[in-house]
Design a protein around this motif. Structure first.
Motif, short mmCIF file in Angstrom:
data_model
loop_
_atom_site.label_atom_id
_atom_site.label_comp_id
_atom_site.label_asym_id
_atom_site.label_seq_id
_atom_site.Cartn_x
_atom_site.Cartn_y
_atom_site.Cartn_z
N LYS A 177 0.82 -1.22 0.00
CA LYS A 177 0.00 0.00 0.00
C LYS A 177 0.86 1.27 0.00
O LYS A 177 0.45 2.30 -0.54
CB LYS A 177 -0.91 0.01 1.24
CG LYS A 177 -1.92 -1.13 1.28
CD LYS A 177 -3.14 -0.83 0.43
CE LYS A 177 -4.25 -1.85 0.66
NZ LYS A 177 -3.91 -3.22 0.28
N ASP A 178 2.05 1.19 0.60
CA ASP A 178 2.90 2.39 0.68
C ASP A 178 3.87 2.51 -0.49
O ASP A 178 4.68 3.43 -0.53
CB ASP A 178 3.68 2.39 2.00
CG ASP A 178 4.58 1.17 2.15
OD1 ASP A 178 4.49 0.25 1.31
OD2 ASP A 178 5.38 1.14 3.10
N ASP A 179 3.77 1.59 -1.46
CA ASP A 179 4.67 1.66 -2.62
C ASP A 179 3.99 1.07 -3.85
O ASP A 179 4.46 0.10 -4.44
CB ASP A 179 5.97 0.91 -2.30
CG ASP A 179 7.05 1.16 -3.35
OD1 ASP A 179 6.96 2.18 -4.08
OD2 ASP A 179 7.99 0.33 -3.45
N PRO A 180 2.86 1.67 -4.29
CA PRO A 180 2.07 1.07 -5.36
C PRO A 180 2.37 1.60 -6.76
O PRO A 180 1.72 1.19 -7.73
CB PRO A 180 0.65 1.43 -4.96
CG PRO A 180 0.80 2.80 -4.36
CD PRO A 180 2.14 2.81 -3.67
N VAL A 181 3.33 2.51 -6.91
CA VAL A 181 3.55 3.18 -8.19
C VAL A 181 4.76 2.59 -8.89
O VAL A 181 5.82 2.42 -8.29
CB VAL A 181 3.74 4.70 -7.99
CG1 VAL A 181 3.97 5.39 -9.33
CG2 VAL A 181 2.51 5.29 -7.30
N ILE A 182 4.60 2.28 -10.19
CA ILE A 182 5.70 1.75 -10.97
C ILE A 182 5.98 2.68 -12.15
O ILE A 182 5.16 3.54 -12.50
CB ILE A 182 5.40 0.33 -11.51
CG1 ILE A 182 4.22 0.36 -12.52
CG2 ILE A 182 5.10 -0.62 -10.36
CD1 ILE A 182 4.04 -0.94 -13.27
N ALA A 183 7.15 2.48 -12.78
CA ALA A 183 7.48 3.20 -14.01
C ALA A 183 6.99 2.38 -15.20
O ALA A 183 7.37 1.21 -15.34
CB ALA A 183 8.98 3.42 -14.10
N LEU A 184 6.16 2.96 -16.02
CA LEU A 184 5.58 2.25 -17.15
C LEU A 184 5.97 2.94 -18.45
O LEU A 184 5.73 4.15 -18.63
CB LEU A 184 4.05 2.23 -17.03
CG LEU A 184 3.27 1.64 -18.21
CD1 LEU A 184 3.56 0.15 -18.34
CD2 LEU A 184 1.77 1.87 -18.05
N ASP A 185 6.59 2.17 -19.35
CA ASP A 185 6.91 2.70 -20.67
C ASP A 185 5.64 2.66 -21.51
O ASP A 185 5.28 1.64 -22.11
CB ASP A 185 8.02 1.86 -21.31
CG ASP A 185 8.52 2.46 -22.63
OD1 ASP A 185 7.76 3.21 -23.27
OD2 ASP A 185 9.66 2.15 -23.02
N SER A 186 4.95 3.77 -21.55
CA SER A 186 3.66 3.84 -22.24
C SER A 186 3.79 3.57 -23.73
O SER A 186 2.86 3.04 -24.36
CB SER A 186 3.04 5.22 -22.00
OG SER A 186 1.81 5.35 -22.68
N ASN A 187 4.93 3.91 -24.31
CA ASN A 187 5.11 3.66 -25.74
C ASN A 187 5.16 2.17 -26.06
O ASN A 187 4.72 1.74 -27.13
CB ASN A 187 6.37 4.36 -26.26
CG ASN A 187 6.10 5.80 -26.62
OD1 ASN A 187 4.95 6.20 -26.81
ND2 ASN A 187 7.16 6.60 -26.69
N LEU A 188 5.70 1.36 -25.14
CA LEU A 188 5.66 -0.08 -25.37
C LEU A 188 4.22 -0.58 -25.41
O LEU A 188 3.86 -1.40 -26.25
CB LEU A 188 6.43 -0.81 -24.26
CG LEU A 188 7.96 -0.72 -24.30
CD1 LEU A 188 8.55 -1.48 -23.11
CD2 LEU A 188 8.51 -1.27 -25.61
#
Length: 334
Positions: A258-269
């Motif tokens: 819950k305290d770390d739910p954000v990831i880096a997403l390569d939207s172009n992929l």
């Protein structure tokens, strides 16, 4: 009778309790098996916002109906059956969902009461002949796996990657095979657990480092048709996007802290490869019934995944085994 009650994070006690009695519309069962899962370990360590202690834990339940001897398996997640999502057939995302072992006392007990709400949504399933109580208790996590693979459309000819070699990962490997997957690759950073799981479920390859690169090599640079992140790992989710083939499907099966739910997403992929990313949240009563059928038919074997059978007083030992990755499936036999 004996029960295992959660009182606070780090505080689960084996206690004496009066044997419960069923009220109108309820069902009393003698618990024969209640298996443990990673969620039990999370509750033990951190608690849960839906649990108001003291609460008897345990949600992978199989037992006998008191008075009739009928052998039954019980759902964990209880949809309300009346909201807009339930009416539209989306019971897994019911906003009013309750759960056994959270809102109601669960199966780490000799006897328990099945609420009327469970019966109202067909949440009590007869265990088919030839299926033991322990195997029937594993139908609940298998039902969750079935929901996830249905949403990700796992099917014939697919190359499937399962990230996480715990009990859920093992069930994903077995179900992917049953759904016709061409090859299944199993990934885990815990080499010991990966070896133990691989010995049982026999994936086409095991990967313990550089998963995206290894999957691309195994698939001739194409990538996997389906990637399932059966681990609470943001890094695994990020890697999943990189290893997916064009028009691949990615299942974020394991939730993140819950305290770390954000990831880096390569939207172009996602954009250029036309990827699909789906979540997976529990199971419906229908998934539980189907999971039992898969076990009964032998399409998904679960008996050998049960590596430890422990009495109720050793429930903390079972949770510890799960937390250390030293077991595949631990079942408690009250």
């Amino acid at each position: 009778m004996k029960v295992a009650r959660f009182h606070a994070p780090g505080d689960i006690r084996i206690e004496d309790a009066p044997e419960p009695e069923a009220g109108p519309g309820e069902l009393k069962i003698r618990v024969r098996n209640c298996s443990t899962c990673g969620t039990d370990n999370k509750i033990f360590k951190f608690g849960h916002h839906h649990i108001r202690p003291p609460r008897v834990m345990g949600h992978e339940i199989a037992g006998e109906v008191v008075g009739t001897g009928a052998r039954v398996q019980v759902i964990a997640a209880i949809p309300c059956g009346t909201c807009q999502e339930c009416v539209r057939g989306r019971q897994t995302v019911c906003p009013n969902q309750e759960s056994m072992g959270y809102h109601y006392d669960g199966g780490f007990a000799e006897y328990m009461i099945i609420p009327a709400k469970v019966l109202a949504v067909d949440g009590v399933n007869a265990i088919p002949s030839g299926v033991g109580f322990a195997e029937a208790s594993v139908a609940e996590p298998l039902a969750c796996v079935l929901n996830g693979q249905s949403l990700a459309r796992v099917g014939a000819g697919d190359d499937v990657v399962v990230m996480g070699a715990g009990p859920i990962g093992c069930l994903h490997v077995r179900l992917a095979r049953a759904r016709g997957a061409s090859r299944v690759f199993l990934v885990d950073v815990n080499a010991e657990r990966l070896a133990m799981a691989a010995e049982l479920v026999r994936p086409d390859a095991v990967i313990d480092a550089d998963p995206a690169e290894q999957v691309l090599k195994l698939t001739g640079g194409r990538g996997a048709d389906v990637v399932i992140t059966a681990a609470a790992s943001g890094a695994a989710q990020e890697q999943a996007v990189r290893m997916a083939a064009r028009q691949g499907r990615i299942s974020f099966f394991g939730g993140l802290p819950k305290d770390d739910p954000v990831i880096a997403l390569d939207s172009n992929l996602v954009h250029y490869r036309e990827l699909t990313i789906v979540g997976a949240n529990g199971s419906s009563p229908a998934h539980n019934a189907e999971a039992l059928r898969l076990v009964a038919d032998g399409a998904v074997v679960v008996s050998d995944l049960i590596t430890h059978r422990l009495p109720l007083p050793q429930v903390l030992d079972g949770i510890d085994l799960v937390s250390r990755g030293a077991a595949i499936k631990v079942t408690i036999e009250p």
